[in-house]
Design a protein around this motif. Structure first.
Motif, PDB file in Angstrom:
ATOM      1  N   GLN A   1      40.085 -27.173   2.015  1.00  0.00           N
ATOM      2  CA  GLN A   1      39.599 -25.828   2.300  1.00  0.00           C
ATOM      3  C   GLN A   1      39.810 -25.606   3.796  1.00  0.00           C
ATOM      4  N   ILE A   2      40.473 -24.501   4.144  1.00  0.00           N
ATOM      5  CA  ILE A   2      40.825 -24.276   5.544  1.00  0.00           C
ATOM      6  C   ILE A   2      40.167 -23.042   6.152  1.00  0.00           C
ATOM      7  N   GLN A   3      39.546 -22.199   5.326  1.00  0.00           N
ATOM      8  CA  GLN A   3      38.866 -21.019   5.858  1.00  0.00           C
ATOM      9  C   GLN A   3      37.816 -20.570   4.853  1.00  0.00           C
ATOM     10  N   ASN A   4      36.672 -20.157   5.371  1.00  0.00           N
ATOM     11  CA  ASN A   4      35.591 -19.631   4.535  1.00  0.00           C
ATOM     12  C   ASN A   4      35.387 -18.152   4.806  1.00  0.00           C
ATOM     13  N   GLY A   5      34.968 -17.432   3.780  1.00  0.00           N
ATOM     14  CA  GLY A   5      34.505 -16.068   3.952  1.00  0.00           C
ATOM     15  C   GLY A   5      35.553 -15.005   4.220  1.00  0.00           C
ATOM     16  N   LEU A   6      36.796 -15.242   3.845  1.00  0.00           N
ATOM     17  CA  LEU A   6      37.831 -14.222   3.990  1.00  0.00           C
ATOM     18  C   LEU A   6      37.533 -13.102   2.993  1.00  0.00           C
ATOM     19  N   VAL A   7      37.646 -11.857   3.427  1.00  0.00           N
ATOM     20  CA  VAL A   7      37.379 -10.725   2.537  1.00  0.00           C
ATOM     21  C   VAL A   7      38.690 -10.265   1.907  1.00  0.00           C
ATOM     22  N   VAL A   8      38.723 -10.285   0.583  1.00  0.00           N
ATOM     23  CA  VAL A   8      39.885  -9.833  -0.186  1.00  0.00           C
ATOM     24  C   VAL A   8      39.389  -8.856  -1.250  1.00  0.00           C
ATOM     25  N   ALA A   9      39.921  -7.654  -1.245  1.00  0.00           N
ATOM     26  CA  ALA A   9      39.538  -6.621  -2.216  1.00  0.00           C
ATOM     27  C   ALA A   9      38.022  -6.440  -2.286  1.00  0.00           C
ATOM     28  N   GLY A  10      37.365  -6.559  -1.141  1.00  0.00           N
ATOM     29  CA  GLY A  10      35.932  -6.325  -1.066  1.00  0.00           C
ATOM     30  C   GLY A  10      35.075  -7.535  -1.389  1.00  0.00           C
ATOM     31  N   GLY A  11      35.676  -8.646  -1.774  1.00  0.00           N
ATOM     32  CA  GLY A  11      34.909  -9.858  -2.079  1.00  0.00           C
ATOM     33  C   GLY A  11      35.232 -10.974  -1.107  1.00  0.00           C
ATOM     34  N   ARG A  12      34.312 -11.864  -0.921  1.00  0.00           N
ATOM     35  CA  ARG A  12      34.514 -13.009  -0.030  1.00  0.00           C
ATOM     36  C   ARG A  12      35.119 -14.177  -0.802  1.00  0.00           C
ATOM     37  N   VAL A  13      36.156 -14.768  -0.229  1.00  0.00           N
ATOM     38  CA  VAL A  13      36.822 -15.913  -0.840  1.00  0.00           C
ATOM     39  C   VAL A  13      37.032 -16.993   0.220  1.00  0.00           C
ATOM     40  N   ASP A  14      37.257 -18.200  -0.244  1.00  0.00           N
ATOM     41  CA  ASP A  14      37.605 -19.311   0.640  1.00  0.00           C
ATOM     42  C   ASP A  14      39.085 -19.615   0.443  1.00  0.00           C
ATOM     43  N   VAL A  15      39.742 -20.015   1.521  1.00  0.00           N
ATOM     44  CA  VAL A  15      41.173 -20.314   1.488  1.00  0.00           C
ATOM     45  C   VAL A  15      41.346 -21.830   1.436  1.00  0.00           C
ATOM     46  N   ASN A  16      42.190 -22.274   0.520  1.00  0.00           N
ATOM     47  CA  ASN A  16      42.477 -23.696   0.343  1.00  0.00           C
ATOM     48  C   ASN A  16      43.971 -23.919   0.423  1.00  0.00           C
TER      49      ASN A  16
END
Length: 106
Positions: free
Chosen positions: A79-94
């Motif tokens: 996991q390299i990033q937390n809390g990215l907003v995509v289409a109005g929702g928060r996601v984590d980047v892996n």
């Protein structure tokens, strides 16, 4: 069969919790492996390092949280990033940095 099922230790495991976590991992690994799957764990650096060192897991997915800047080189997913907003929702980047034994498409 042959792919990994990842189980989560999605918190900073303390020494007083370690026996319970180990028991959970040992039983889950037995069920996965007896069913033809590899056993993976999602968690922070120290938890994954311990699990790899004790041969409790086949695959690792390292969380950004609870890793304190360390990288477990045996983890195939990170996991390299937390809390990215995509289409109005928060996601984590892996990212995948090794063989994660994910589902294969025919």
């Amino acid at each position: 069969e042959g792919c990994a099922i990842y189980f989560s230790t999605d918190f900073d495991v303390t020494s007083s919790q370690q026996f319970t976590v180990d028991s959970y991992l040992i039983k889950a690994a037995q069920i996965c492996r007896d069913s033809g799957y590899l056993f993976g764990q999602y968690g922070g650096y120290y938890e994954l390092k311990r699990s790899f060192d004790l041969n409790l897991i086949d695959c690792g997915w390292q969380s950004l949280g609870w890793s304190y800047g360390h990288v477990e080189s045996r983890a195939a997913l990170r996991q390299i990033q937390n809390g990215l907003v995509v289409a109005g929702g928060r996601v984590d980047v892996n990212t995948m940095v090794g063989e994660a034994h994910l589902w294969k498409y025919c």
